[in-house]
Design a protein around this motif. Structure first.
Motif, short mmCIF file in Angstrom:
data_model
loop_
_atom_site.label_atom_id
_atom_site.label_comp_id
_atom_site.label_asym_id
_atom_site.label_seq_id
_atom_site.Cartn_x
_atom_site.Cartn_y
_atom_site.Cartn_z
N VAL A 127 -4.67 6.06 0.01
CA VAL A 127 -3.93 5.11 -0.81
C VAL A 127 -4.57 5.13 -2.18
O VAL A 127 -5.73 4.81 -2.34
N HIS A 183 -6.13 2.81 4.64
CA HIS A 183 -6.88 3.09 3.42
C HIS A 183 -6.68 4.48 2.89
O HIS A 183 -6.59 4.71 1.73
N TRP A 202 -22.35 -5.26 -3.04
CA TRP A 202 -21.47 -4.13 -2.73
C TRP A 202 -20.17 -4.27 -3.52
O TRP A 202 -19.71 -3.37 -4.18
N GLN A 203 -19.60 -5.48 -3.42
CA GLN A 203 -18.41 -5.79 -4.20
C GLN A 203 -18.42 -7.26 -4.57
O GLN A 203 -18.91 -8.10 -3.80
N THR A 213 -12.12 -8.87 6.77
CA THR A 213 -12.33 -7.61 6.06
C THR A 213 -12.83 -7.97 4.67
O THR A 213 -12.84 -9.14 4.30
N ILE A 214 -13.24 -6.96 3.92
CA ILE A 214 -13.75 -7.24 2.57
C ILE A 214 -12.59 -7.68 1.68
O ILE A 214 -12.64 -8.73 1.04
N GLU A 215 -11.53 -6.88 1.65
CA GLU A 215 -10.35 -7.25 0.87
C GLU A 215 -9.54 -8.29 1.66
O GLU A 215 -9.66 -8.38 2.86
N PRO A 266 -10.47 -0.67 -4.61
CA PRO A 266 -9.46 -0.02 -3.77
C PRO A 266 -8.38 0.69 -4.60
O PRO A 266 -8.04 0.21 -5.68
N GLY A 267 -7.88 1.79 -4.06
CA GLY A 267 -6.81 2.53 -4.74
C GLY A 267 -5.63 1.63 -5.17
O GLY A 267 -5.17 1.73 -6.31
N PRO A 268 -5.13 0.75 -4.30
CA PRO A 268 -3.98 -0.09 -4.70
C PRO A 268 -4.36 -1.20 -5.68
O PRO A 268 -3.50 -1.99 -6.09
N LYS A 291 -6.56 -0.80 8.39
CA LYS A 291 -5.68 -0.81 7.22
C LYS A 291 -5.49 0.66 6.84
O LYS A 291 -6.38 1.47 7.06
N ALA A 319 -19.54 -0.49 3.84
CA ALA A 319 -18.21 -1.13 3.93
C ALA A 319 -17.70 -1.26 5.37
O ALA A 319 -16.66 -1.88 5.60
N LYS A 373 -17.75 -9.41 7.56
CA LYS A 373 -16.92 -8.39 8.20
C LYS A 373 -17.73 -7.75 9.30
O LYS A 373 -18.82 -7.24 8.99
N ILE A 430 -3.61 -5.68 -3.95
CA ILE A 430 -3.98 -6.18 -2.62
C ILE A 430 -4.98 -7.34 -2.72
O ILE A 430 -5.55 -7.78 -1.73
N ARG A 480 0.82 -1.21 0.00
CA ARG A 480 0.00 0.00 0.00
C ARG A 480 0.86 1.26 0.00
O ARG A 480 0.59 2.21 -0.71
P1 XMP Z 1 -11.86 -3.65 4.02
O1 XMP Z 1 -11.00 -4.61 3.25
O2 XMP Z 1 -11.09 -2.91 5.07
O3 XMP Z 1 -12.31 -2.56 2.96
O4 XMP Z 1 -13.09 -4.30 4.57
C1 XMP Z 1 -13.37 -1.66 3.14
C2 XMP Z 1 -13.60 -0.91 1.82
O5 XMP Z 1 -12.46 -0.11 1.48
C3 XMP Z 1 -11.89 -0.52 0.24
N1 XMP Z 1 -10.43 -0.48 0.42
C4 XMP Z 1 -9.64 0.50 -0.02
N2 XMP Z 1 -9.90 1.63 -0.71
N3 XMP Z 1 -7.60 2.19 -0.71
C5 XMP Z 1 -8.88 2.47 -1.07
O6 XMP Z 1 -9.10 3.47 -1.72
C6 XMP Z 1 -7.26 1.09 0.00
O7 XMP Z 1 -6.10 0.86 0.31
C7 XMP Z 1 -8.34 0.20 0.35
N4 XMP Z 1 -8.38 -0.97 1.03
C8 XMP Z 1 -9.69 -1.36 1.07
C9 XMP Z 1 -12.41 -1.91 0.01
O8 XMP Z 1 -12.44 -2.26 -1.37
C10 XMP Z 1 -13.79 -1.85 0.63
O9 XMP Z 1 -14.72 -1.25 -0.24
#
Ligand code: XMP
Length: 514
Positions: free
Chosen positions: A350, A347, A434-435, A510-512, A393-395, A345, A469, A506, A399, A300
């Motif tokens: 990123v 986020h 959602w995803q 987590t989602i990712e 996600p940005g990355p 994380k 999310a 979640k 990821i 990230r």
């Molecule tokens: P997690 O994995 O934490 O993700 O449940 C929650 C939401 O955030 C998105 N996500 C990101 N978006 N940069 C972003 O812009 C990031 O590094 C990043 N990591 C997670 C993820 O897709 C979900 O919608």
């Protein structure tokens, strides 16, 4: 007359209730502009904002508790119609000389109310109405000058009004969908009592943002970063409408996007809308930096830094651009400052830009909720695929590849993900989820194809439903859909011999995956 002068707004005074934001959204759904302001906003500031109506939100406290949020009584003397909801009603009652007390008949959940007087708030609505309640305290005595307009089965006061002073209060929550006529009640308040017309439409939002941007940037040059997501796309199109070719969009394509996304941005912006666009194809640069990196946070960090560096290099090359367009949303504005600092994380930012860049920020979406941004995007003619794109996600795919990100592994994931999304779309489930995406773990397993033994990667299917999310549930995809995804991925993507399904919610997952 400019649009601004005709825009009559309703202020929602936020007493900390869980539904305060929702009230503003519901008012906007009635095509009336609404903003959330803190409950203790000084009365002179409120007066200067010139609201056509004021709503007092619910809140978690008791009006009789020492230190509970209260209202400056001068707000009730502004001559502006007021609607108090739940805690708002109780405050209105207390400040006007009525009695509020804790009762042993707390009401939580669905409850019928009965309208008992002819009230503009309940105009043209049935006598009996299923409503949503959530309160421990209750109004026991209506204040002098007020009339009782509705009661519930267990409590004497469900709604009151003082039509002369245009003060109204309801114990139930009209903003919650379980209140069957909630939206009609809000419309009665807005259109009949506040006398506001439903003029806040996508077209008017566009006109207003365009003139605001023009006023802010004058004849300056503007730059905007595109990510492929709906927010930056809508912000960019609004800026383009405002300043034309004085806008340059920069799309840093880090090569970690999904299949076809880079071309989609290029086609929509460069070819269709003719927005001046710099498409930076930087896959090699990013992959070189990521070589051998396995730790998710390090990935990230590298991507975030590289992104900013690339963007800055390109922006510096633009002659005299002083303004930077950003897709900040109203929910970010409301939450910033109150957001829990707990970091799970990293986020934020990123794949975004740092806050301290040497630019003046232009934020055309600052007062819009996500669903409003989508409606504006549709009005501006943005392709459906971008307007309704699931969050990404940005990355990017980096990821969703556990372990080392190589060109070969990116190719496998990208192809598998494209099949998964194609099938989800074909099943008509894309917008409901959602995803939904593919993950490539760093393990291999044995399989057999033809007469050959294989030793190849599995692909994991991850699909979730969610509101925001913060929490998410794994989506119950139909078996036949899972079957189609599995058999196509295994047959069409070399290097994959197995498909697994992620059935975790979640929290605690987590989602990712990274
Ligand atoms: P997690 O994995 O934490 O993700 O449940 C929650 C939401 O955030 C998105 N996500 C990101 N978006 N940069 C972003 O812009 C990031 O590094 C990043 N990591 C997670 C993820 O897709 C979900 O919608």
């Amino acid at each position: 007359m400019t649009f601004d002068e005709t825009l009559r707004k309703v202020l929602v005074l936020d007493f900390g209730g869980q539904y305060a934001q929702l009230i503003a959204r519901r008012i906007r759904e009635c095509r009336v502009y609404s903003e959330l302001v803190p409950y203790d906003t000084p009365v002179e500031v409120l007066r200067a904002l010139d609201p056509a109506g004021i709503v007092l939100s619910g809140g978690p406290r008791s009006v009789n508790e020492a230190g509970a949020p209260t209202l400056d009584p001068a707000v009730l003397e502004l001559g502006v119609p007021v609607l108090g909801i739940c805690y708002g009603l109780q405050l209105l009652t207390k400040l006007s000389g009525g009695v509020v007390a804790r009762t042993d008949r707390a009401e939580y959940g669905g409850m019928d109310i009965e309208v008992v007087a002819d009230s503009p708030l309940f105009h043209d609505l049935p006598r009996e109405q299923p409503s949503w309640m959530s309160h421990g305290d209750a109004v026991l005595e209506t204040p002098p000058g007020f009339t009782l307009t509705a009661r519930s089965r267990s409590l004497p006061v469900a709604a009151v009004e003082d039509t002369a002073r245009r003060l109204y209060g309801v114990q139930f929550h009209p903003e919650v969908r379980h209140t069957q006529y909630g939206q009609d009640i809000l419309k009665n308040f807005l259109y009949r009592i506040c006398d506001i017309a439903a003029v806040w439409t996508p077209v008017s939002i566009i006109e207003e943002s365009v003139s605001r941007i023009q006023a802010q940037v004058g004849d300056g040059r503007v730059v905007c970063g595109l990510s492929g997501g709906v927010d930056s796309a809508v912000a960019a199109l609004l800026a383009y409408k405002a300043v034309g070719d004085r806008l340059t969009c920069i799309f840093v394509d880090h090569g970690l996007m999904r299949k076809g996304e880079g071309e989609e941005v290029e086609n929509a912006f460069g070819r269709h809308f003719h927005v001046p666009l710099i498409h930076v194809r930087a896959q090699e640069r990013f992959l070189t930096k990521l070589a051998g990196v396995e730790d998710p946070e390090t990935k990230r960090k590298i991507i975030g830094e590289e992104f900013i560096r690339t963007f800055e290099e390109e922006a510096r090359g633009l002659d005299g651009a002083r303004f930077l367009v950003q897709g900040t949303l109203y929910s970010d504005v409301i939450e910033s400052g109150t957001r829990d600092a707990a970091k799970i994380k990293s986020h934020h930012n990123v794949g975004g830009l740092p806050e301290h860049m040497d630019f003046d920020l232009v934020e055309p979406l600052r007062m819009l909720f996500k669903d409003e941004v989508r409606v504006v995007g549709e009005e501006l003619g943005l392709p459906d695929a971008m307007v309704w794109r699931q969050p990404f996600p940005g990355p990017g795919l980096a990821i969703r590849i556990i372990g080392d990100v190589t060109e070969e592994r990116l190719h496998i994931l990208r192809e598998a993900d494209a099949i998964l999304l194609e099938e989800v779309r074909r099943a008509g489930l894309y917008r409901e989820l959602w995803q939904s995406f593919a993950v490539l773990p760093a393990i291999r397993s044995v399989g057999v194809m033809g007469d050959e033994r294989t030793y190849a990667y599995p692909i994991v299917i991850r699909a979730v439903t969610s509101e925001d999310a913060m929490t998410a549930d794994w989506a119950r995809l139909p078996y036949d859909l899972l079957e189609r995804i599995s058999s196509r991925v295994i047959n069409e993507v070399p290097g994959v011999n197995r498909v697994a399904l992620d059935v975790s919610s979640k929290p605690p997952s987590t989602i990712e995956w990274e």
